[in-house]
Design a protein around this motif. Structure first.
Motif, PDB file in Angstrom:
ATOM      1  N   ASP A  37     -32.012 -55.352 -14.470  1.00 25.05           N
ATOM      2  CA  ASP A  37     -32.599 -56.484 -14.733  1.00 25.05           C
ATOM      3  C   ASP A  37     -33.027 -57.344 -13.428  1.00 25.05           C
ATOM      4  O   ASP A  37     -32.219 -57.324 -12.357  1.00 25.05           O
ATOM      5  N   HIS A  40     -30.974 -60.184 -11.960  1.00 28.23           N
ATOM      6  CA  HIS A  40     -29.605 -59.774 -11.547  1.00 28.23           C
ATOM      7  C   HIS A  40     -29.730 -58.972 -10.296  1.00 28.23           C
ATOM      8  O   HIS A  40     -28.919 -59.441  -9.254  1.00 28.23           O
ATOM      9  N   THR A 100     -25.678 -65.119 -18.582  1.00 29.78           N
ATOM     10  CA  THR A 100     -25.734 -64.262 -19.609  1.00 29.78           C
ATOM     11  C   THR A 100     -24.610 -65.117 -20.717  1.00 29.78           C
ATOM     12  O   THR A 100     -24.843 -64.724 -21.940  1.00 29.78           O
ATOM     13  N   SER A 102     -21.649 -64.223 -20.597  1.00 30.14           N
ATOM     14  CA  SER A 102     -20.679 -63.354 -21.050  1.00 30.14           C
ATOM     15  C   SER A 102     -19.610 -63.150 -19.849  1.00 30.14           C
ATOM     16  O   SER A 102     -19.820 -63.799 -18.821  1.00 30.14           O
TER      17      SER A 102
END
Length: 153
Positions: A37, A40, A100, A102
């Motif tokens: 990504d 990222h 995200t 997450s």
């Protein structure tokens, strides 16, 4: 099944001293390609640059690969090697988790380090680091790979 990590074994015999130059490698959990990504990978680069700005490190070279990071830097005064690397890894983790939503594990525990001796060639080590995407087959020229930098190039 939880993966086996050798983070504690990597810390045995670790010595850090301000002014020393270190090459570190840290790997994502289960070698998941987190940095495929683009955003990222850029956050990883920002974390390295922030470490320099805050006076914890002086970066000579780095490359952010899809599943790991190589970083060549001089440790500055006031922090241990482990703390500087932990601070960078934590900053990257926080940004990714915020984006995200997450809470998955981003990094394997620990990191590999190599203290550079005065007789070792920093420029050769930096070239080795930035050529990593070539050896991995991610590009045909380092100019094609966007996630690296080196003070000698």
């Amino acid at each position: 099944m939880r993966p086996f990590f050798q983070g504690k074994a990597l810390r045995q015999g670790r010595y850090s001293a301000a002014g020393n130059v270190y090459m570190i490698t840290t790997v994502t959990a289960c070698r998941h390609p987190v940095f495929d990504d683009f955003l990222h990978a850029r956050w990883a680069i920002k974390a390295i640059r922030d470490s320099d700005i805050r006076g914890f490190s002086n970066t000579y070279a780095f490359v952010v690969m899809p599943d790991h990071l190589h970083w060549l830097f001089q440790l500055e005064t006031g922090e241990t090697l482990s703390r500087v690397v932990q601070r960078v890894k934590s900053q990257i983790t926080r940004k990714i988790r915020r984006q995200t939503g997450s809470v998955v594990q981003i990094w394997q525990a620990g990191f590999h380090d190599h203290a550079m001796r005065t007789d070792e060639h920093l420029v050769d080590t930096a070239r080795y680091i930035v050529a990593n995407p070539l050896r991995a087959g991610l590009c045909r020229s380092v100019r094609e790979y966007p996630h690296w930098d080196c003070v000698w190039v």
